[in-house]
Every structure is written in C-alpha cells, then in structure tokens.
Design a protein around this motif. Structure first.
Motif, short mmCIF file in Angstrom:
data_model
loop_
_atom_site.label_atom_id
_atom_site.label_comp_id
_atom_site.label_asym_id
_atom_site.label_seq_id
_atom_site.Cartn_x
_atom_site.Cartn_y
_atom_site.Cartn_z
N PRO A 184 0.76 -1.26 0.06
CA PRO A 184 -0.04 0.06 -0.03
C PRO A 184 0.84 1.23 -0.04
N ALA A 185 0.16 2.18 -0.39
CA ALA A 185 1.17 3.70 -0.44
C ALA A 185 1.46 3.96 0.95
N PHE A 186 2.80 4.56 1.02
CA PHE A 186 3.24 4.86 2.45
C PHE A 186 2.50 6.08 2.87
N ALA A 187 2.46 5.98 4.07
CA ALA A 187 1.90 6.86 5.07
C ALA A 187 2.71 8.06 5.29
N THR A 188 2.03 9.22 5.68
CA THR A 188 2.80 10.27 6.05
C THR A 188 1.90 10.94 7.22
N ASP A 189 2.58 11.41 8.26
CA ASP A 189 1.98 12.18 9.24
C ASP A 189 1.56 13.30 9.11
N ALA A 190 2.05 14.16 7.97
CA ALA A 190 1.55 15.55 7.53
C ALA A 190 2.09 15.64 6.02
N ASP A 191 0.81 15.96 5.45
CA ASP A 191 0.92 15.92 3.82
C ASP A 191 1.61 17.52 3.62
N VAL A 192 2.96 17.53 3.46
CA VAL A 192 3.37 18.84 3.32
C VAL A 192 4.24 18.77 1.86
N PRO A 193 4.48 19.81 1.16
CA PRO A 193 5.18 19.79 -0.03
C PRO A 193 6.80 19.15 -0.02
N THR A 194 7.26 18.58 -1.07
CA THR A 194 8.61 18.37 -1.12
C THR A 194 9.38 18.87 -2.13
N GLN A 195 10.49 18.86 -2.19
CA GLN A 195 11.33 19.09 -3.26
C GLN A 195 11.31 18.00 -4.41
N THR A 196 11.07 16.78 -3.99
CA THR A 196 10.93 15.87 -4.88
C THR A 196 10.07 15.93 -6.01
#
Lengths: 456, 308
Positions: free
Chosen positions: A55-67
């Motif tokens: 499954p998709a990897f979880a995240t604690d907070a959906d924040v923008p990244t430089q990827t």
C-alpha cells in the motif's frame, strides 16, 4: 550364459541368507519409544510467486517536498509504485501495488491490521512512511511483515536528498527482495549501455546510463564518435569505454562526478574491450598488432602496459574473477573461439569450454560461482557454466543474444538481443534459473549493457 | 531347403543342446527351489516387523496366527506319545526338552534360538520365518510355533508361558494332543485379549499414519524458496507439540543437506520457510489417544520435488 545364470541364482540365494542374518539384528536394538516421530513433506507444486501487498506509504503530515513526486502524500504513493514495479519485474513475487489497496494510517505502519491484509490474500505486507526532514530531505521508513505469522520480518529507514527519492524506494525493494529470497540486493544499482539510433549503415552509438529500473536515463556522449563496451568502475565514479575517433580507437574513462572524460589509451592499432579489475586499479584491454591480438593490463591511472597473452591467435575480452586472481577470456588459438582462463599474471592458460560450437564474451559472476558467456551454435544464446567449465546451462533461446553482464548480486544477467530481420537491438534480462526474461524499456535501441555494482 | 539339409545335422545337435540346456535349467531351478522358498516369507516378515514395530502393532492381528500354529504343530505329533518330538520334523522326536528349536515350552532353557531358523523353514513355511525374531525376544518361554507370531507383544509371550509350562509336563506323560490343543488355543487367545493394553503402544502403521497426517497438514503451508539449485536443499526440523496440537516451543533445525555454492544464499531462507510452515500449520489435528507418539516430532524432512 550359464555362468551368469548361476551367479544370478547365487545372488538370489545369497540375498535371503543375508536377509536372514540381518533379521535378528534389528530386534535387539530396540529403541526407546520416546524417539519421536519422523516424516517428510515435499513442495511439489509449481513455483508460487509470493503475494505481497504494497500500500501507499503513509505520512504524518502532507507537506510539499522538493522531490519530483510532489507532496509527501504523493511521494508515498510513488514510492510504493516504484517498489511494486521493482518486485514485479524480477520474478519470485506477485506484488499488489498501492493503486489497488487502501492507504494505511500513519499509526498503522508499525502495527498493521493483519486481519485486513490476510483477507486480501496477501502473504507479505510492505508498509512505510514518508516524512519531510530538515534541509528539504525526506525520511523514508520501510517495514516488511509476514501477514500469516503476524510478525515483522525486516525494517529500515533512510534519509535521502530530494533527487534521490527513488533510491529510497529501491533500497526498500532491496530489503524485501533480499529478506524473502536470501539473495543479495541489486535494485539500487545503475546500468550503462550503448544507445543506438539511425540507419544501419550510419548508426549513431551513444553512451547512456540509467537506474536498474530504467529511470533517470541520461546520455553521456553526443554521438559524434561511436562508443562501445562501457564498464562501470567498482566505485561508480567513472565509466570505462572504447571510442572510435576518426577511425582510431581510444580508451576513455568518463568521470561521473565532474562529467569529464579522460583519455587512457590511444593507439594506431585496433584496441578492444576495456575492463576494470575488481579493485579498480587496473584496466584490461586487447590490442591487435600485425594481426595478432593479445590481452594487456595497464594501471587505471595510465602507465606501462603488461602483455598477458602471447599466442598467435586472437585473445580478447578478459574478465576478472571477483577476487582478482584469475582472468577469463576468449581465444581462437585452438581454431575456433573458445573460453580460456588464466591467472592474473598471464600464467596457466587453459581452455574450459568444450561444449561444441563456439563460446564468446565470457563474464565472471560477481559471486565467483559462475561464468556467463555467449554460446554460438547456429543461434547466439546466453549460457552459464562453472569456472571449471562444467554444467553449462542455457538461459535464453533466441536468434541472437550476446554480451552478458551480471547484476551486482550475481543472480540476474543482462544481455542484448538483436531481432532477426530488422536488426533492432534491445536490452533484456533473465535470471539465473532461465526464468523471468524481460525487456528493459529504453528510449531507443540499446546494446552492450554493463551493470554496475550496488550503489554505496 | 538348404536349411533343412543343414538342419538335419544341426537339428540333432540343436535338440541335444536344447535338451541339455533345459536339463541344466531344470537342475538349476530345481536346486534353488528348495532353498529360495524359505527366504521369501522371511523377507516379508523382516521388513514389516523390523522397522518400527518395537512393541506392539495390533494385538488383534496377532491372535489368529497363534491359533493356527498351535493346531498345526500339534496335529502332526499325534503318533508320538511324547510332547514335542513330532512338531519339529527335522529334529529328533525323542526328547521334549533337549530339542533346541521346537521345544522351548517345556523349560526356560532354550539352547539356541537363532540356529533353528534354517531347519524350520521346511516344517512351517510361513511361521518358520518369524521365529528368528520372536525367539530371541521372547526368550525361553514361547513355543516354537507360537513364538513367531506372538512374539511382538510382550503381553502375549508372558501370557503363554504359564500355559505352556503347565500343560507340557502333563503331556509328556500321556495324551498331549487333546489337552494342549484345546487349552492352549482357547486359553492363550483369551489371555492375550485380556492382558494386552488397548492402545498404550503405537505400532508402525499408526506411526506412519501420524507422519502422513502431519505431512498433509504441512503441505499447503510449505513453500520452498526459489533459486538456482534451490531444489537440492533439504531441511530437517524437530519440534514438540502440546496435547491440543499447538507448538510447544519453537521448531529447531536438526540439519540441512544439499547446500551448494549456488544455493547457499537460500539455505537459511529454506529453514525459515520450513519453520514458518510448521508454525502456520500449528494447531495440528491429530488423534489425542496417540499423543505419546506425536508429542515429539524428532526428524521431519522438508524438501522440494520438481514436478516431473
């Protein structure tokens, strides 16, 4: 006849006598009844690919990244997709990717809902998380669970630069692969090859590199000169290759950090097949002088070359054993192309292929237990054998497969396949059991693949 | 034509040759015939009992055999006034006790259990075969004919000895046939049935059935790892079970075979998968009355057979 009959009868007669004698013996040796039960069970089903839910990897907070993938939530989805593709394309596993699965909550990553996943008939579960780290980096955690046993099998985490996010996915795939197959990892590695474009008579051959899954593709040379036989250095810093400039061959070393190339050898004689030694200190190459081709060795930094072979025929294409003590090469001194081995100093040269037909382009496995080569008997086929030249096994069966190169774990072989008629060449790979053959997606035709070691 | 002309001479020669061969064959066959017949039955018994049947297979099975043996053995002796002389044809019929093979009953002193085997085959083909094993075990007590069949169980032999001892002395004096025949048969069987414990001991059949049951329950869970030469790997595990079929402790690797350079990487995984199979199959469904037999699985082999 009679004698035979008699002796046969004698045997028949003797057997019962022997049985008779042996009869009493077992009895006295009465074992203690506490001995315990013994039995056997065999797995005689077809190879079952292991079902893995990713499954998709979880995240604690959906924040923008430089990827390039976007926010952490989107990155989590992309990571799982990359892992899914890695595992799917290399046999052994039957992964189910994030697009068909619910996304676990951040808190579930370390405490998976086993019952849910068991209901989806997944035997293994890969979960992970993504977090934005300081300095624009991202932290990726990866966990492997055995759903049936309800236990964690492996876990790892990496903090990577935004441009390297795919490496985190490859490392996670490597962890899963090596944990579940027992083999060494190999997904986090790169491949150099020759990208071919243009018509047959004016083929443009450029040096290109890409990740093991074909991503991050890049051309290193412009195509003004024809480039052949690239090889990654053991430390990944440079690529050794052969280039024809105005018809005269040169051996170059391309520095990947500075993106510059350095001329190692220029000769008016024909030069072929440069190769690294496992410690990166030496370069093997072949040079033809007055029709006699021999193998030479010279320091990677430049310097005086040492001639290793001196037979009147063509000796070419040396490949070091992983411990650097021996070299396998190809020679026609016996009348046809065959594979020979010698010590690293050129002594004790002897032929090891006696399979009929011709044998060419030998390549020693990074594990040292096998040598891959091209067997030519009608068609060109990729085959492997032991370093003693025994137990040859074909891995492919097509019209023209040649130039094998090993994955860093010595379990997968890449080669290039030329299609009959069109002459189009593509890069393919097959695993050491001869299964899981597939074509790598490259933007243009490809040949002469060279698989680099696992990235540091 | 030419053939026939030649044939005449040759026919004779051929006929002689054929006849000679036939004769030779007949001789060869005839000779061995006597000996070979003996061994065959022996072999069967050997394999059957030797393997696992240490204690008792099934008391019921053993019962019928003794009866017949008694009858047969006794029927023959009729003419002789003396107890045992007759049954053992090969041997002298004069003295009951001295006889090594036939007459174990009378007294505890059994001269030689083993040597008798060779001679016996003739008198009783099938039963003779068994005596070798039975005799050593049962020791002095059992009768020649009975011993073979009953021997496997401790209970039987003991049960009979008293009988034999009691009956025999009397027989020596007078009519042995009548008393022994009736008493021996009925008495022996009756006692056996009563004395033999129901299922305290587990025979080979039960053991193999238990192993089969475990194997069947493991099979769906057992998946060998893939890889070059991975099919050569064999992992042997042992584990303990609780009475309810659950695992007591964790499975242990007894040994691994078939490791080569090519599959070394999979060896550990192979063992891990085998242990996983045991864990997953874990509450084993096995007959509780045989718990003593399956509480410890000491030597279970996990491998892969290539389908064809």
């Amino acid at each position: 006849m009679n004698l035979r009959l008699i002796s046969a009868l004698a045997l028949v007669l003797a057997a019962p006598a022997a049985a008779q004698q042996s009869l009493p013996t077992p009895q006295p040796t009465e074992q203690v009844p506490e001995e315990g039960l013994s039995g056997a069970v065999s797995d005689d089903s077809d190879w079952q690919d292991l079902g893995i839910a990713i499954p998709a990897f979880a995240t604690d907070a959906d924040v923008p990244t430089q990827t390039s993938a976007g926010s952490t939530a989107a990155l989590g989805m992309s990571l799982a997709r990359v892992i899914n593709d890695d595992l799917k394309n290399n046999g052994l596993f039957k992964p189910v990717g994030p697009d068909a699965l619910p996304r676990p909550a951040f808190g579930e990553v370390q405490a998976p809902a086993y019952d849910t996943w068991a209901g989806r008939s997944a035997e293994m579960l890969v979960q992970g998380y993504v977090r934005a780290a300081a300095g624009g980096q991202v932290t990726v955690g990866c966990y492997l669970y055995d759903v049936a046993l309800k236990q964690q099998l492996a876990k790892a985490g990496w903090t990577v630069a935004p441009g390297d996010w795919r490496r985190a996915a490859h490392k996670c795939a490597d962890m899963v692969y090596s944990r579940l197959s027992g083999e060494s990892p190999f997904f986090d590695s790169r491949i150099a090859y020759i990208a071919e474009t243009g018509p047959k008579d004016r083929r443009m051959k450029r040096l290109a590199i890409m990740d093991s899954d074909g991503a991050n593709h890049r051309y290193l040379t412009t195509g003004q000169t024809t480039v052949l036989t690239p090889r990654y250095s053991p430390d990944y810093r440079s690529i050794l290759y052969l280039s024809y400039f105005n018809g005269s061959p040169r051996i170059y070393i391309y520095d990947l950090e500075s993106n510059t190339q350095r001329l190692l050898l220029q000769s008016s004689n024909a030069v072929f097949a440069p190769r690294w030694s496992p410690d990166g200190k030496w370069v093997l190459y072949s040079m033809a002088i007055a029709g006699n081709t021999d193998i030479y060795k010279m320091p990677a930094g430049g310097g005086a070359a040492v001639r290793l072979t001196d037979s009147p025929g063509i000796d070419i294409g040396g490949s070091f054993s992983p411990d650097g003590t021996r070299i396998v090469f190809e020679s026609d001194r016996g009348g046809s192309q065959q594979v020979y081995v010698m010590n690293a100093d050129g002594s004790d040269q002897r032929r090891i292929t006696f399979f009929g037909g011709r044998s060419a382009t030998p390549e020693w496995s990074p594990r040292g237990d096998q040598i891959a080569f091209t067997h030519i008997a009608g068609n060109f086929r990729i085959a492997v054998m032991t370093p003693e030249g025994r137990e040859m096994r074909y891995l492919t069966d097509s019209w023209q497969d040649e130039a094998p190169t090993w994955a860093p774990n010595g379990r997968i072989i890449q080669f290039f396949r030329t299609t009959r008629g069109s002459g189009k060449a593509g890069i393919w790979q097959v695993d050491l059991t001869g299964r899981n053959e597939r074509k790598l997606a490259t933007p243009v035709d490809g040949s002469d693949p060279a698989w680099g070691p696992l990235r540091p | 034509m030419a053939v026939s002309a030649l044939n005449r001479e040759e026919r004779i020669g051929l006929a002689i040759a054929l006849a000679a061969h036939v004769a030779l064959g007949a001789v060869l066959i005839a000779r061995p015939a006597a000996a070979p017949t003996i061994p065959l039955p022996e072999r069967m018994t050997v394999t059957l009992s030797e393997d696992v049947g240490l204690t008792s297979t099934a008391p019921s099975v053993a019962d019928p055999a003794p009866d017949e043996a008694l009858e047969l053995g006794e029927a023959a002796p009729e003419p002789a006034p003396q107890p045992t002389p007759v049954p053992p044809r090969p041997e002298p019929k004069v003295q009951p006790k001295p006889e090594p093979k036939v007459q174990p009953k009378p007294v505890v002193t059994k001269p030689r259990p083993a040597p008798t085997v060779a001679a016996k085959p003739l008198p009783q083909p099938t039963k003779a075969a068994t005596p070798p094993k039975a005799a050593p075990k049962a020791g002095p007590a059992p009768k020649p004919s009975n011993a073979p069949t009953t021997a496997p169980k401790g209970a039987t032999s003991t049960a009979r000895t008293p009988n034999a001892a009691a009956t025999q002395p009397a027989k020596a004096g007078g009519s042995r046939i009548g008393s022994d025949f009736l008493k021996g048969v009925s008495g022996a069987t009756g006692k056996q049935a009563t004395t033999a414990p129901p299922a305290a001991t587990v025979g080979p059949a039960v053991r193999s059935a238990l192993a089969g049951a475990i194997s069947r329950q493991l099979k769906p869970k057992w998946a060998a790892p893939q890889g070059v030469d991975a099919e050569l790997l064999v992992t042997v595990l042992s584990w303990d079970l609780n009475p309810d079929g659950t695992l007591a402790g964790s499975p242990r690797v007894v040994r691994q075979d078939g490791i080569t350079d090519a599959n070394r990487a999979q060896a550990q995984r192979h063992a891990e998968q085998a242990m996983r199979a045991v864990r997953l199959a874990a509450p084993f469904n096995l007959p509780p009355e045989y718990y003593p037999a399956w509480k410890r699985v000491s030597d279970f082999r996990f491998d892969r057979k290539l389908s064809q």
